[in-house]
Design a protein around this motif. Structure first.
Motif, PDB file in Angstrom:
ATOM      1  N   ARG A 112       8.189 -68.563 -43.879  1.00 59.68           N
ATOM      2  CA  ARG A 112       9.384 -68.838 -43.057  1.00 59.68           C
ATOM      3  C   ARG A 112       9.417 -67.895 -41.870  1.00 59.68           C
ATOM      4  NH1 ARG A 112      14.620 -69.151 -46.692  1.00 59.68           N
ATOM      5  NH2 ARG A 112      15.471 -69.629 -44.620  1.00 59.68           N
ATOM      6  N   GLU A 113       9.118 -66.627 -42.107  1.00 56.85           N
ATOM      7  CA  GLU A 113       9.014 -65.649 -41.024  1.00 56.85           C
ATOM      8  C   GLU A 113       7.633 -65.015 -41.113  1.00 56.85           C
ATOM      9  OE1 GLU A 113      12.071 -62.791 -41.006  1.00 56.85           O
ATOM     10  OE2 GLU A 113      13.662 -64.232 -40.574  1.00 56.85           O
ATOM     11  N   PRO A 114       6.786 -65.239 -40.101  1.00 60.88           N
ATOM     12  CA  PRO A 114       5.413 -64.719 -40.189  1.00 60.88           C
ATOM     13  C   PRO A 114       5.380 -63.203 -40.269  1.00 60.88           C
ATOM     14  CG  PRO A 114       5.875 -65.581 -37.982  1.00 60.88           C
ATOM     15  CD  PRO A 114       7.054 -65.935 -38.836  1.00 60.88           C
ATOM     16  N   ARG A 115       4.738 -62.701 -41.316  1.00 61.32           N
ATOM     17  CA  ARG A 115       4.617 -61.257 -41.520  1.00 61.32           C
ATOM     18  C   ARG A 115       3.173 -60.929 -41.918  1.00 61.32           C
ATOM     19  NH1 ARG A 115       8.444 -61.067 -39.013  1.00 61.32           N
ATOM     20  NH2 ARG A 115      10.555 -60.429 -39.507  1.00 61.32           N
ATOM     21  N   ILE A 116       2.695 -59.816 -41.414  1.00 61.73           N
ATOM     22  CA  ILE A 116       1.348 -59.406 -41.809  1.00 61.73           C
ATOM     23  C   ILE A 116       1.450 -58.388 -42.949  1.00 61.73           C
ATOM     24  CG2 ILE A 116       0.341 -59.837 -39.551  1.00 61.73           C
ATOM     25  CD1 ILE A 116       0.455 -56.819 -39.031  1.00 61.73           C
ATOM     26  N   GLN A 117       0.378 -58.328 -43.753  1.00 64.58           N
ATOM     27  CA  GLN A 117       0.399 -57.410 -44.906  1.00 64.58           C
ATOM     28  C   GLN A 117      -0.232 -56.063 -44.575  1.00 64.58           C
ATOM     29  OE1 GLN A 117      -1.172 -60.614 -45.414  1.00 64.58           O
ATOM     30  NE2 GLN A 117       0.856 -61.445 -45.910  1.00 64.58           N
ATOM     31  N   ASN A 118      -1.128 -56.040 -43.604  1.00 63.03           N
ATOM     32  CA  ASN A 118      -1.901 -54.813 -43.405  1.00 63.03           C
ATOM     33  C   ASN A 118      -2.057 -54.520 -41.909  1.00 63.03           C
ATOM     34  OD1 ASN A 118      -3.629 -52.688 -43.559  1.00 63.03           O
ATOM     35  ND2 ASN A 118      -5.083 -53.678 -44.956  1.00 63.03           N
ATOM     36  N   LEU A 119      -1.212 -53.626 -41.397  1.00 67.34           N
ATOM     37  CA  LEU A 119      -1.298 -53.249 -39.986  1.00 67.34           C
ATOM     38  C   LEU A 119      -2.533 -52.386 -39.717  1.00 67.34           C
ATOM     39  CD1 LEU A 119       0.202 -53.433 -37.263  1.00 67.34           C
ATOM     40  CD2 LEU A 119       1.357 -51.287 -37.849  1.00 67.34           C
ATOM     41  N   GLU A 232       3.756 -54.461 -34.622  1.00 70.62           N
ATOM     42  CA  GLU A 232       4.612 -53.835 -35.647  1.00 70.62           C
ATOM     43  C   GLU A 232       6.066 -54.281 -35.505  1.00 70.62           C
ATOM     44  OE1 GLU A 232       4.600 -49.592 -35.445  1.00 70.62           O
ATOM     45  OE2 GLU A 232       4.948 -49.396 -37.599  1.00 70.62           O
ATOM     46  N   ARG A 233       6.523 -54.407 -34.266  1.00 70.40           N
ATOM     47  CA  ARG A 233       7.921 -54.810 -34.046  1.00 70.40           C
ATOM     48  C   ARG A 233       8.161 -56.263 -34.442  1.00 70.40           C
ATOM     49  NH1 ARG A 233       7.616 -52.069 -29.072  1.00 70.40           N
ATOM     50  NH2 ARG A 233       7.333 -54.049 -27.978  1.00 70.40           N
ATOM     51  N   ASN A 234       7.171 -57.117 -34.276  1.00 69.52           N
ATOM     52  CA  ASN A 234       7.386 -58.551 -34.445  1.00 69.52           C
ATOM     53  C   ASN A 234       6.820 -59.142 -35.724  1.00 69.52           C
ATOM     54  OD1 ASN A 234       8.534 -59.583 -31.682  1.00 69.52           O
ATOM     55  ND2 ASN A 234       6.926 -58.104 -31.170  1.00 69.52           N
ATOM     56  N   PHE A 235       5.870 -58.449 -36.366  1.00 63.62           N
ATOM     57  CA  PHE A 235       5.205 -59.080 -37.514  1.00 63.62           C
ATOM     58  C   PHE A 235       5.194 -58.209 -38.772  1.00 63.62           C
ATOM     59  CE2 PHE A 235       3.302 -60.971 -33.711  1.00 63.62           C
ATOM     60  CZ  PHE A 235       3.531 -62.314 -33.959  1.00 63.62           C
ATOM     61  N   THR A 236       6.009 -57.155 -38.834  1.00 62.35           N
ATOM     62  CA  THR A 236       6.067 -56.363 -40.075  1.00 62.35           C
ATOM     63  C   THR A 236       7.512 -56.228 -40.531  1.00 62.35           C
ATOM     64  OG1 THR A 236       6.204 -54.274 -38.847  1.00 62.35           O
ATOM     65  CG2 THR A 236       4.018 -55.022 -39.498  1.00 62.35           C
TER      66      THR A 236
END
Length: 236
Positions: A112-119, A232-236
Motif C-alpha cells: 500500500r505504501e512502498p517501503r524498502i527493507q535495507n537502506l 530515506e525520507r520517502n521510502f523508509t
C-alpha cells in the motif's frame, strides 16, 4: 682603418632541428621515433580527455538541476539517456535499480505504501557505482603519467648514445677542435630536448586532469548522500 661598408658581419648559424635529425645515427632516430609516438598519443589523450571531462561536468550540472527539481524518480530516469556523460547518471541508475528491486511486490502482493527493507544495500550500490565511475574518468590518464616519467629517460639514453658516437668521431679524426665536437653534441642533445617536449605537457595535463577527476569524485560523494537522504525520507 677598415671601411665599415665593406666589412662582412659573421652571424651565428641558426638551429635547424630537421638537419640535426637527418644527420643522426639509427639508434638516435629510433629514440626520436619512440618519443614522437609517445608525444602523439599523449596529445590525442589530452584533447579527448578535455572533451569528455567538460561534457561530464556540464551534464552533471544539468542532471543535478533536474534531480532537485523533479518530484518523481521516474522523471529523472527519463533524462538519463540524454545526460549519459555525467557520472551522476551512473550513480542514480544504480540506486534506482536497487530501489526498484526492493520495492518489487513479494509473493504477488502490492504494498500500500512502498517501503524498502535495507537502506544499507542502496548505499552499497552507490559506493560501487562511484568506484566504477571514477575508474572510467581516470581511464588513459596512466599513459600521461608514464609519458611524463619515462620519456626524459628515453631522451637521455639517446643523448648518451649520441655523445658516445661523438667521442668516437673525435678519436677517429684525432682532433678535439670545437668544429669537430659541436655537431656531434648537438645531434645528441636533440634527443633530450625531444624527451622533455613529450614529458612536460603530459605532466602538466596529468596533474590538471587528476584534480578535475577529484572534483567530480567529490561531487559524486555529495550526490550519493543527497540521494540517500531523499530515499530515506520517502521510502523508509
Amino acid at each position: 682603418m677598415q671601411d665599415i661598408g665593406t666589412t662582412s658581419i659573421q652571424t651565428a648559424p641558426t638551429l635547424d632541428p630537421f638537419a640535426l635529425v637527418a644527420h643522426s645515427g639509427p639508434v638516435s632516430i629510433a629514440v626520436l621515433v619512440i618519443l614522437f609516438i609517445f608525444s602523439l598519443v599523449s596529445w590525442a589523450i589530452i584533447f579527448s580527455k578535455w572533451t569528455s571531462l567538460r561534457r561530464a561536468e556540464s551534464h552533471s550540472d544539468a542532471f543535478l538541476e533536474i534531480f532537485r527539481r523533479s518530484k518523481k524518480f521516474s522523471e529523472v530516469h527519463a533524462v538519463c539517456h540524454q545526460l549519459r556523460m555525467s557520472p551522476l547518471v551512473g550513480l542514480f541508475l544504480s540506486g534506482y535499480n536497487e530501489l526498484n528491486y526492493q520495492l518489487k511486490p513479494k509473493g504477488g502482493r502490492e504494498q500500500r505504501e512502498p517501503r524498502i527493507q535495507n537502506l544499507e544495500s542502496v548505499a552499497r550500490s552507490l559506493v560501487r557505482a562511484t568506484n566504477a565511475e571514477v575508474i572510467k574518468l581516470e581511464r588513459r590518464l596512466t599513459f600521461l603519467a608514464t609519458t611524463g616519467s619515462s620519456t626524459p629517460f628515453i631522451g637521455l639514453f639517446g643523448t648518451v648514445w649520441g655523445i658516445m658516437n661523438a667521442f668516437q668521431r673525435i678519436g677517429a679524426v684525432q682532433s678535439a677542435n670545437i668544429s669537430v665536437v659541436a655537431p656531434g653534441v648537438s645531434e645528441a642533445l636533440i634527443a633530450t630536448a625531444a624527451g622533455l617536449a613529450a614529458a612536460i605537457p603530459a605532466v602538466i595535463f596529468y596533474n590538471y586532469y587528476l584534480t578535475w577527476v577529484k572534483r567530480l569524485s567529490i561531487q559524486m560523494d555529495d550526490f550519493a548522500l543527497e540521494y540517500l537522504s531523499v530515499i530515506e525520507r520517502n521510502f523508509t
